[in-house]
Design a protein around this motif. Structure first.
Motif, PDB file in Angstrom:
ATOM      1  N   GLU A 135       7.615  17.168  -1.182  1.00  0.00           N
ATOM      2  CA  GLU A 135       6.801  16.093  -1.739  1.00  0.00           C
ATOM      3  C   GLU A 135       7.629  14.843  -1.973  1.00  0.00           C
ATOM      4  O   GLU A 135       7.160  13.725  -1.835  1.00  0.00           O
ATOM      5  N   GLU A 136       8.915  15.013  -2.334  1.00  0.00           N
ATOM      6  CA  GLU A 136       9.746  13.858  -2.584  1.00  0.00           C
ATOM      7  C   GLU A 136      10.165  13.152  -1.306  1.00  0.00           C
ATOM      8  O   GLU A 136      10.739  12.074  -1.343  1.00  0.00           O
ATOM      9  N   GLU A 137       9.873  13.791  -0.113  1.00  0.00           N
ATOM     10  CA  GLU A 137      10.239  13.181   1.151  1.00  0.00           C
ATOM     11  C   GLU A 137       9.142  12.271   1.690  1.00  0.00           C
ATOM     12  O   GLU A 137       9.330  11.584   2.672  1.00  0.00           O
ATOM     13  N   VAL A 138       7.966  12.307   1.088  1.00  0.00           N
ATOM     14  CA  VAL A 138       6.871  11.444   1.515  1.00  0.00           C
ATOM     15  C   VAL A 138       7.149  10.027   1.036  1.00  0.00           C
ATOM     16  O   VAL A 138       7.445   9.799  -0.126  1.00  0.00           O
ATOM     17  N   LEU A 139       7.079   9.072   1.960  1.00  0.00           N
ATOM     18  CA  LEU A 139       7.338   7.692   1.589  1.00  0.00           C
ATOM     19  C   LEU A 139       6.344   7.234   0.532  1.00  0.00           C
ATOM     20  O   LEU A 139       5.155   7.532   0.609  1.00  0.00           O
ATOM     21  N   GLU A 140       6.842   6.492  -0.449  1.00  0.00           N
ATOM     22  CA  GLU A 140       5.982   6.066  -1.545  1.00  0.00           C
ATOM     23  C   GLU A 140       4.786   5.257  -1.047  1.00  0.00           C
ATOM     24  O   GLU A 140       3.668   5.435  -1.524  1.00  0.00           O
ATOM     25  N   GLU A 141       5.010   4.375  -0.087  1.00  0.00           N
ATOM     26  CA  GLU A 141       3.911   3.534   0.361  1.00  0.00           C
ATOM     27  C   GLU A 141       2.895   4.319   1.188  1.00  0.00           C
ATOM     28  O   GLU A 141       1.810   3.817   1.486  1.00  0.00           O
ATOM     29  N   GLU A 142       3.230   5.550   1.599  1.00  0.00           N
ATOM     30  CA  GLU A 142       2.316   6.364   2.381  1.00  0.00           C
ATOM     31  C   GLU A 142       1.500   7.313   1.517  1.00  0.00           C
ATOM     32  O   GLU A 142       0.615   7.997   1.992  1.00  0.00           O
ATOM     33  N   ARG A 143       1.816   7.373   0.244  1.00  0.00           N
ATOM     34  CA  ARG A 143       1.076   8.255  -0.641  1.00  0.00           C
ATOM     35  C   ARG A 143      -0.282   7.632  -0.994  1.00  0.00           C
ATOM     36  O   ARG A 143      -0.363   6.478  -1.368  1.00  0.00           O
ATOM     37  N   GLY A 144      -1.323   8.452  -0.916  1.00  0.00           N
ATOM     38  CA  GLY A 144      -2.627   8.042  -1.405  1.00  0.00           C
ATOM     39  C   GLY A 144      -2.906   8.736  -2.727  1.00  0.00           C
ATOM     40  O   GLY A 144      -2.060   9.438  -3.274  1.00  0.00           O
ATOM     41  N   ASP A 145      -4.123   8.566  -3.230  1.00  0.00           N
ATOM     42  CA  ASP A 145      -4.490   9.207  -4.494  1.00  0.00           C
ATOM     43  C   ASP A 145      -4.373  10.724  -4.413  1.00  0.00           C
ATOM     44  O   ASP A 145      -3.971  11.377  -5.378  1.00  0.00           O
ATOM     45  N   GLU A 146      -4.740  11.296  -3.260  1.00  0.00           N
ATOM     46  CA  GLU A 146      -4.689  12.745  -3.114  1.00  0.00           C
ATOM     47  C   GLU A 146      -3.264  13.256  -3.240  1.00  0.00           C
ATOM     48  O   GLU A 146      -3.014  14.321  -3.815  1.00  0.00           O
ATOM     49  N   ALA A 147      -2.322  12.503  -2.718  1.00  0.00           N
ATOM     50  CA  ALA A 147      -0.918  12.922  -2.770  1.00  0.00           C
ATOM     51  C   ALA A 147      -0.337  12.822  -4.168  1.00  0.00           C
ATOM     52  O   ALA A 147       0.748  13.337  -4.423  1.00  0.00           O
ATOM     53  N   GLU A 148      -1.029  12.168  -5.075  1.00  0.00           N
ATOM     54  CA  GLU A 148      -0.531  11.989  -6.438  1.00  0.00           C
ATOM     55  C   GLU A 148      -1.073  13.043  -7.403  1.00  0.00           C
ATOM     56  O   GLU A 148      -0.775  12.984  -8.595  1.00  0.00           O
ATOM     57  N   LEU A 156      14.113  -0.645   0.147  1.00  0.00           N
ATOM     58  CA  LEU A 156      14.728  -1.767   0.856  1.00  0.00           C
ATOM     59  C   LEU A 156      14.094  -3.097   0.487  1.00  0.00           C
ATOM     60  O   LEU A 156      14.793  -4.087   0.285  1.00  0.00           O
ATOM     61  N   ASP A 157      12.777  -3.136   0.409  1.00  0.00           N
ATOM     62  CA  ASP A 157      12.057  -4.369   0.062  1.00  0.00           C
ATOM     63  C   ASP A 157      11.072  -4.029  -1.043  1.00  0.00           C
ATOM     64  O   ASP A 157       9.891  -3.776  -0.791  1.00  0.00           O
ATOM     65  N   LYS A 158      11.539  -4.009  -2.262  1.00  0.00           N
ATOM     66  CA  LYS A 158      10.734  -3.516  -3.374  1.00  0.00           C
ATOM     67  C   LYS A 158       9.491  -4.361  -3.609  1.00  0.00           C
ATOM     68  O   LYS A 158       8.419  -3.827  -3.903  1.00  0.00           O
ATOM     69  N   PHE A 159       9.591  -5.654  -3.467  1.00  0.00           N
ATOM     70  CA  PHE A 159       8.450  -6.535  -3.738  1.00  0.00           C
ATOM     71  C   PHE A 159       7.281  -6.199  -2.823  1.00  0.00           C
ATOM     72  O   PHE A 159       6.139  -6.034  -3.270  1.00  0.00           O
ATOM     73  N   ASN A 160       7.539  -6.105  -1.518  1.00  0.00           N
ATOM     74  CA  ASN A 160       6.470  -5.822  -0.574  1.00  0.00           C
ATOM     75  C   ASN A 160       6.065  -4.353  -0.597  1.00  0.00           C
ATOM     76  O   ASN A 160       4.893  -4.023  -0.372  1.00  0.00           O
ATOM     77  N   GLU A 161       7.012  -3.467  -0.843  1.00  0.00           N
ATOM     78  CA  GLU A 161       6.707  -2.041  -0.868  1.00  0.00           C
ATOM     79  C   GLU A 161       5.721  -1.709  -1.977  1.00  0.00           C
ATOM     80  O   GLU A 161       4.829  -0.872  -1.803  1.00  0.00           O
ATOM     81  N   GLU A 162       5.853  -2.380  -3.119  1.00  0.00           N
ATOM     82  CA  GLU A 162       4.979  -2.080  -4.256  1.00  0.00           C
ATOM     83  C   GLU A 162       3.536  -2.493  -4.027  1.00  0.00           C
ATOM     84  O   GLU A 162       2.640  -2.008  -4.699  1.00  0.00           O
ATOM     85  N   LYS A 163       3.310  -3.389  -3.065  1.00  0.00           N
ATOM     86  CA  LYS A 163       1.945  -3.814  -2.777  1.00  0.00           C
ATOM     87  C   LYS A 163       1.117  -2.686  -2.178  1.00  0.00           C
ATOM     88  O   LYS A 163      -0.111  -2.717  -2.235  1.00  0.00           O
ATOM     89  N   GLY A 164       1.788  -1.704  -1.574  1.00  0.00           N
ATOM     90  CA  GLY A 164       1.065  -0.660  -0.862  1.00  0.00           C
ATOM     91  C   GLY A 164       0.933   0.651  -1.605  1.00  0.00           C
ATOM     92  O   GLY A 164       0.455   1.629  -1.023  1.00  0.00           O
ATOM     93  N   ILE A 165       1.338   0.724  -2.868  1.00  0.00           N
ATOM     94  CA  ILE A 165       1.269   1.998  -3.574  1.00  0.00           C
ATOM     95  C   ILE A 165       0.117   1.993  -4.582  1.00  0.00           C
ATOM     96  O   ILE A 165      -0.292   0.943  -5.075  1.00  0.00           O
ATOM     97  N   VAL A 166      -0.398   3.178  -4.850  1.00  0.00           N
ATOM     98  CA  VAL A 166      -1.515   3.307  -5.788  1.00  0.00           C
ATOM     99  C   VAL A 166      -0.971   3.308  -7.212  1.00  0.00           C
ATOM    100  O   VAL A 166       0.226   3.453  -7.448  1.00  0.00           O
ATOM    101  N   GLU A 167      -1.881   3.164  -8.178  1.00  0.00           N
ATOM    102  CA  GLU A 167      -1.463   3.044  -9.572  1.00  0.00           C
ATOM    103  C   GLU A 167      -0.753   4.299 -10.072  1.00  0.00           C
ATOM    104  O   GLU A 167       0.188   4.213 -10.861  1.00  0.00           O
TER     105      GLU A 167
END
Length: 267
Positions: A205-218, A235-246
């Protein structure tokens, strides 16, 4: 004359570290004092934040898990029970004895301890390295890629084990949503990150990229008491955070609660 000591956003003295996502505390597993003993997340053992009211067990003297930490005079994050610092081994938090310098320095055995900083406004704990945390051998081509990353602590959700009923339900659901793909020979649709996460593919589970996780993965519904905490290099925290769920964002949030020496004065 007094020294100018830095606690890097943590309170002075002893404190506990709570995951916002899992409501569990930093905890040193199995009463360990050896190098490499992992820091995990575990349910709270003592709810009092007043030193004189806390059970000695909760301060790690007799139980298997340690839940109280502090920043020492060098700026290292330490476990109260052993006094040992927290280091990063791979992507895990582990206890570390102070070690003598061995050449060529730094290396996997002897290296500067990382510094941890806490930002109360975001609730995030960031790890700062002064040398490459992967500790490449001297023969490796030098790289500064690690300097471009932001290293953040995250809690890892844990799903309860899948059952035969779960697998049968997933199969039937797939057959209903795309029935022709089972008989026509048409190529199957590409798996989504959520499908990969919930399949039998041996992917941690820790190998799944954060930006690829959906609600189900959480979803965090395992009856197990413990959870893992990991270091995530972004690598790019500002843009990476735009794609993650709450829920994923909450896994990066921590509450730091200082322990008091005495009861608060009441009026």
């Amino acid at each position: 004359m007094t020294a100018d000591l830095e606690t890097f956003g943590f309170p002075p003295g002893y404190f506990i570290v709570r995951s916002v996502a899992s409501n569990r505390l930093f905890d040193v597993s199995m009463d360990g004092i050896e190098d490499g003993t992992e820091v995990v997340l575990w349910p709270e053992k003592d709810t009092s934040i007043v030193e004189t009211r806390r059970s000695p067990d909760a301060n790690n003297q007799y139980l298997f898990y340690f839940q109280v930490f502090f920043i020492d005079t060098s700026g290292a994050l330490c476990s109260r029970s052993s006094g040992h610092a927290i280091d990063i081994e791979g992507d895990r938090l582990v206890l570390r004895h102070r070690r003598p310098i061995s050449l060529p320095f730094p290396n996997a055995y002897a290296h500067p301890l990382p510094k941890f900083s806490y930002a109360a406004e975001t609730g995030e704990i960031t790890v700062h390295f002064v040398s490459d945390p992967s500790h490449p051998p001297p023969s490796a081509v030098p790289s500064d890629a690690w300097r471009k990353k932001t290293y953040t602590l995250v809690s890892i959700p844990l799903r309860k084990p899948r059952t035969l009923i779960d697998d049968a339900h997933a199969f039937i659901s797939s057959a209903i949503t795309s029935p022709l793909s089972f008989f026509s020979g048409a190529p199957a649709p590409q798996a989504t990150p959520e499908a990969v996460f919930n399949s039998d593919i041996d992917l941690g589970e820790e190998e799944v990229l954060e930006e690829e996780r959906g609600d189900e993965a959480e979803v965090d519904d395992s009856p197990e008491w413990g959870r893992h905490v990991r270091v995530l290099g972004i690598l790019d925290k500002f843009n990476e955070e735009k794609g993650i769920v709450e829920k994923a964002r909450n896994r990066r949030r921590w509450q730091i609660t200082p322990l008091r020496q005495t009861n608060a004065r009441t009026v």
